[in-house]
Design an enzyme around this catalytic site. Structure first.
Site, PDB file in Angstrom:
ATOM      1  N   LYS A 114       3.008  -3.012  -0.338  1.00 43.56           N
ATOM      2  CA  LYS A 114       1.976  -3.986   0.026  1.00 43.56           C
ATOM      3  C   LYS A 114       2.567  -4.944   1.066  1.00 43.56           C
ATOM      4  O   LYS A 114       3.733  -5.341   0.958  1.00 43.56           O
ATOM      5  CB  LYS A 114       1.528  -4.755  -1.219  1.00 43.56           C
ATOM      6  CG  LYS A 114       0.335  -5.692  -0.972  1.00 43.56           C
ATOM      7  CD  LYS A 114      -0.143  -6.361  -2.270  1.00 43.56           C
ATOM      8  CE  LYS A 114      -1.347  -7.257  -2.030  1.00 43.56           C
ATOM      9  NZ  LYS A 114      -1.824  -7.920  -3.267  1.00 43.56           N
TER      10      LYS A 114
ATOM     11  N   SER B  32      -5.486  -8.290  -8.928  1.00 39.69           N
ATOM     12  CA  SER B  32      -5.311  -7.626  -7.635  1.00 39.69           C
ATOM     13  C   SER B  32      -4.586  -6.288  -7.668  1.00 39.69           C
ATOM     14  O   SER B  32      -4.566  -5.576  -6.668  1.00 39.69           O
ATOM     15  CB  SER B  32      -4.588  -8.554  -6.656  1.00 39.69           C
ATOM     16  OG  SER B  32      -5.480  -9.512  -6.143  1.00 39.69           O
TER      17      SER B  32
ATOM     18  N   SER C 135      -6.892  -7.699  -4.362  1.00 37.62           N
ATOM     19  CA  SER C 135      -6.399  -7.757  -3.000  1.00 37.62           C
ATOM     20  C   SER C 135      -5.534  -6.578  -2.582  1.00 37.62           C
ATOM     21  O   SER C 135      -5.357  -6.323  -1.393  1.00 37.62           O
ATOM     22  CB  SER C 135      -5.598  -9.041  -2.809  1.00 37.62           C
ATOM     23  OG  SER C 135      -4.398  -8.990  -3.560  1.00 37.62           O
TER      24      SER C 135
END
Lengths: 484, 477
Positions: A76, A175, A151
């Protein structure tokens, strides 16, 4: 080879079926071919990946390889990576190249894993649909009209679309789990303090936690073996022995006590999602588990408390992005105030600004007690709910998200509705508990996730519970048609 | 109208840790700009603070030395504001739960009386960097070497009633932090500085007047001047029928005036909240007692001991114990030289005088305590007189060797041979018949003249006691 799990790939590499360079090359080619459709990567680090793969191959040859040696992974874009752009999904950091590695990144490097690139995400991890990214929305590989969740939307999408065997995510209010559910993959948010936050760009420090996102619980366990552990650079990480998460995967679930919070099956839950979750519970009963209804009476406080605590912390955490030392700086500032106002005004997107303003407001003189202190009290109540529940049950199960993936653009202009899509995941962050999402069915072509919440540091049990389910179901093994 | 001045001080003492309060970067002063700022000090994305426990130990030491309550669970909080030399956009400080709570300190005033000043609290925080406005052609340079240096902010009660009291308090704290070896006290380098909250009220009135906060004063002299000039300003304002406004003011030493920096309306809302990156600091009794056991003898106790043990005047004991190094030096002189009174005199007048003249610190003194003690031994055993000793001391200061070597090399040994002294005495008396008449006529004060003449003739080497004795005897004949 792109349909293999980490466990399978690791075996193939060890047996010499193919090399890490070949494997990495294959993934880079898939990214090249498919990512235009889903926009899941912000940065693809092809050269660095191939160099790391080459090194890994040497290690494999020398017999010094570990399980993750030579395995390509996606990270990420919230984790700082030395020498490789780290954007956090924001224009603010579009030019930021970190001079150091996050602890999670260095752990994977030491384990010999290969980083394919950095995945797309909601800006500063603020969002539930991956639509707030400066780099554009990510599309759900199962249905290109749908959001992947957020997210960690990019991280979920790359795994679903087979553009990486697995990835990392971070979870502040859901998330990891919500995008895992919406993309039909397995994602674990560990106990707060289990994985180091050093080098992970902070959104809400008391809630943020990194975790693995993969196709199977087994792969999550293999990644957790590398990610978890005390870090003297993170004062909130906890010095507690890290078990080998893979050795307990096959324990029997006979006698396992599952709690179903009635608040998680109430109004707002989509009927079809409820049906898929109930079917999963039935499957667990067949595996010998006992199911009891429980109550988490303060569940309704979690979304409001979260939207005080998280913005409060983010308003302070994001103050360092001021245009002075790194990141975006406006053109020709006429004075210091202009530099601050325009750099931040132009560098941050709408959702980030909304949360900074809410956060500054709830911390301001005269409002602090009414909001921040009250939210902390709500947090205590929520934690107590879980404490009481875990006196009676081993794990708590329910839906990860009230609905399957919604359409792109559907909720982006309605923040309150968007916030409610994390209604079942937020409480565990407020309490600091671990939670996991496993695929448990579909509504149409969109996946449904089952959430399993455990007691503190009970990740091994969550992985065991998820793995046993995956031994008897194949939801996790399905791939979206267009990306097979 | 009779006005009463009310002053409270916030002293910032830089703690003498080797590394910063939340990072491993060095705190050494004077390095090239930004060479001692690591990723944490720069506030890079993703970095986290880790508390330096040495700063905790030092803060607790300070609290124990003043009988303060030590907080068993103190909490770091973020103080949020934007400034280019504040890298994170917030300063890590302590708000609701400071490590050191209430205590008190006794100060001594010029007239010898004492007064108790309350300490409200002392909390740990990180320093900011420095903004450099010169040399950058209209731009501002930022040096973050100082960012993250540990500070102990010591907040007093508004108990001081004059600038002199404020200075006495500040000096006392200054001496104390050095005794405790938690701060180097270097005011030029900014290791010790203060903010003064100043207000006035009609004498006899209970409630406080509106205060002004004078920022960042870094010398004792400026504290006194800044307070006095601010008090005058406030009196003018009030007597002119206007009101003092609550504000932050800056003292301009060149113009000897204070200027408004920002008013209460412009004051920042710092939006304090507990720092989620740092756990509360929890300490137990065992930890506190272990630190208590390391406390050195404190200035007040040392002063009392010096008066008792060495029979010193209070004033001398005060001077000698004002600095821990000086007190240790004095005790080392006594150990070698034996005579407490001579040792005190030599340290206070000669040694301190010479250091002041050369603007030197005690550590730079070319004369060690042992050298001075050895010289005092030679005064005691009549090898040299006190007067000759000054020559010896001056030579030692110039690195010409120790006392014995200088006495030998320069032939400064005192003449104690009474025959030799008698010869000089006779010569002096013979050469000054008029003065001999005066003496014998009853002007006994003139004895000093003869002593002087004899000492001069002996180049100062005659034993003054013997000279006196012989002269008195011969003049009476």
């Amino acid at each position: 080879m792109h349909n293999k799990t980490i466990a399978e790939l690791s075996q193939s590499l060890a047996q010499g079926a193919f090399s890490s360079v070949e494997l990495t090359q294959a993934y880079l080619e898939r990214i090249e071919r498919f990512d235009g459709q889903i926009n899941s990567y912000i940065t693809v680090a092809a050269d660095e990946a191939l160099a790391a793969a080459k090194q890994a191959d040497a290690q494999i040859k020398a017999g010094t390889a570990g399980i993750l040696t030579g395995i390509p992974l996606a990270q990420k874009d919230i984790f700082c990576t030395n020498g490789i752009k780290t954007t956090c999904g924001s224009k603010m950091l579009d030019n930021f190249i970190s001079p150091y590695d996050a602890t999670v990144i260095s752990h994977f490097k030491q384990a010999g894993a290969v980083m394919l690139g950095k995945t797309n995400m909601d800006e500063f991890a603020m969002g539930s649909s991956n639509e707030t990214s400066f780099y554009g929305a990510v599309k759900n590989p199962w249905d290109l009209d749908a959001v992947p969740g957020g997210s960690s939307g990019g991280s979920a999408a790359v795994v679903a679309a087979r553009l990486a065997p697995a990835s990392t995510g971070t979870d502040t209010g859901g998330s990891i789990r919500q995008p895992a559910a919406l993309c039909g993959i397995t994602g674990l948010k560990p106990t707060y303090g289990r994985v180091s936050r050093y080098g992970m760009i902070a959104f809400a420090s008391s809630l943020d936690q990194a975790g693995p996102m993969a196709r199977t619980a087994e792969d999550c366990a293999l990644m957790m073996n590398v990610m978890a552990g005390f870090d003297d650079k993170d004062s909130t990480s906890i010095a507690r022995e890290v078990p080998d998460y893979s050795v307990t995967l096959n324990q029997s679930l006979a006698g396992l006590k599952i709690g179903l919070p009635k608040e998680y099956f109430a109004e707002g839950l989509d009927n079809d999602v409820a049906g898929a979750v109930q079917a999963a519970i039935e499957a667990y009963k067949k595996l010998g588990a006992k199911v009891v209804e429980i109550s988490l009476p303060n569940t309704g406080l979690s979304v409001p408390a979260y939207y005080v605590v998280a913005p409060a912390e983010c308003s302070s955490n994001l103050s360092r992005f001021d245009g002075v030392r790194f990141g975006y700086r406006c053109d020709n500032p006429k004075d210091l105030e202009d530099l601050y106002k325009r750099s931040r005004g132009e560098g941050f997107g709408a959702e980030v600004k909304r949360r900074i303003m809410v956060g500054a407001y709830v911390l301001s003189a005269g409002y602090y007690d009414a909001y921040y202190i009250k939210a902390q009290k709500a947090r205590q109540l929520i934690s107590q709910d879980f404490k009481r529940a875990f006196e009676k049950v081993d794990v708590i199960m329910g839906p990860t998200s009230p609905t399957v993936a919604f359409n792109l653009g559907e909720k982006i202009d309605d923040p309150i509705t968007m916030y409610l899509s994390d209604a079942y995941t937020i409480a565990t962050n407020l309490a600091g508990l671990p939670g996991l999402s496993v695929p448990c069915g579909f509504v149409g072509q969109r996946p449904v996730g089952l959430q399993i919440i455990g007691n503190y540091f009970d990740e091994a049990r969550l992985l065991n519970v998820a793995h046993q389910y995956q031994q008897h179901t194949d939801w996790h093994a399905r791939a979206p048609e267009a990306f097979r | 109208m009779q006005w009463e001045v009310v002053i409270g001080l916030e002293i910032h003492a830089q703690l003498a840790t080797k590394s910063k309060i939340f990072s491993a970067a060095s705190t050494a002063y004077g390095a090239a700009p930004n060479s001692q700022a690591c990723a944490v000090d720069l506030g890079l994305p993703g970095v986290l603070p880790v508390f330096n426990k040495e700063a905790l130990r030092m803060a607790v030491k300070f609290g124990l030395a003043n009988g303060c309550d030590i907080t068993r669970r103190s909490v770091f909080a973020r103080k949020n504001y934007f400034y280019p030399d504040l890298p994170k956009g917030y300063q890590i400080s302590q708000m609701d739960h400071p490590i050191v709570a209430k205590g008190e300190l006794e100060i001594e005033l010029e007239d010898g009386s004492t007064k108790i000043i309350g300490i409200t609290r002392a909390h740990l925080e990180e320093d900011a960097g420095k903004s450099l406005h010169e040399d950058f052609h209209g731009m501002t340079g930022i040096d973050l070497n100082r960012a993250g240096t540990p500070l102990l902010e010591i907040v007093s009660e508004p108990d001081m009633r004059s600038a002199k009291e404020a200075v006495a308090y500040m000096k006392k704290i200054h001496s104390l932090v050095q005794y405790l070896e938690i701060c180097d006290g270097n005011m030029q380098e900014g290791s010790f500085r203060c903010d003064a909250n100043v207000s006035i009220r009609p004498k006899g009135q209970q409630e406080y007047g509106t205060r002004a906060e004078l920022k960042n004063i870094n010398s004792f002299r400026f504290v006194e001047r800044a307070i006095n000039v601010e008090v005058e300003r406030q009196i003018d304002v009030l007597e002119g029928g206007a009101k003092v406004v609550q504000e932050t003011r800056l003292y301009d030493a060149d113009k000897n005036e204070t200027r408004s920096m920002r008013s209460k309306e412009e004051a920042f809302d710092y939006r304090y909240f507990p720092d989620p990156d740092l756990l509360p600091v929890e300490i137990d009794d065992a930890y506190i007692e272990a630190i208590r056991a390391t406390l050195p003898e404190l200035p007040d106790a040392k002063k009392m001991r010096f008066i008792d043990e060495y029979n010193l005047k209070a004033e001398d004991a005060n001077t000698l114990t004002s600095d821990r190094g000086l007190a240790d030096f004095f005790e080392a002189v006594v150990k070698t030289g034996g005579d407490t009174k001579l040792s005190a005199n030599w340290v206070i007048s000669e040694l301190l005088g010479a250091l002041n003249k050369g603007s030197m610190g005690l550590a730079e003194s070319p004369v060690t305590a042992e050298m001075l003690g050895d010289m005092i031994k030679r005064i005691k055993d009549n090898t040299i007189s006190g007067k000759i000793a000054k020559q010896v001391f001056a030579a030692m200061w110039e690195d010409e060797g120790d006392a014995d070597a200088i006495i030998e090399a320069k032939g400064l040994k005192q003449v104690t041979d009474s025959g030799a002294i008698e010869k000089i005495v006779d010569e002096v008396l013979a050469n000054n018949p008029a003065q001999v008449e005066q003496y014998r006529g009853g002007n006994e004060k003139i004895l000093g003249f003869f002593v002087g003449q004899v000492m001069k003739a002996s180049q100062g080497k005659a034993n003054p006691g013997q000279v006196n004795q012989l002269l008195s005897a011969k003049l009476k004949d």
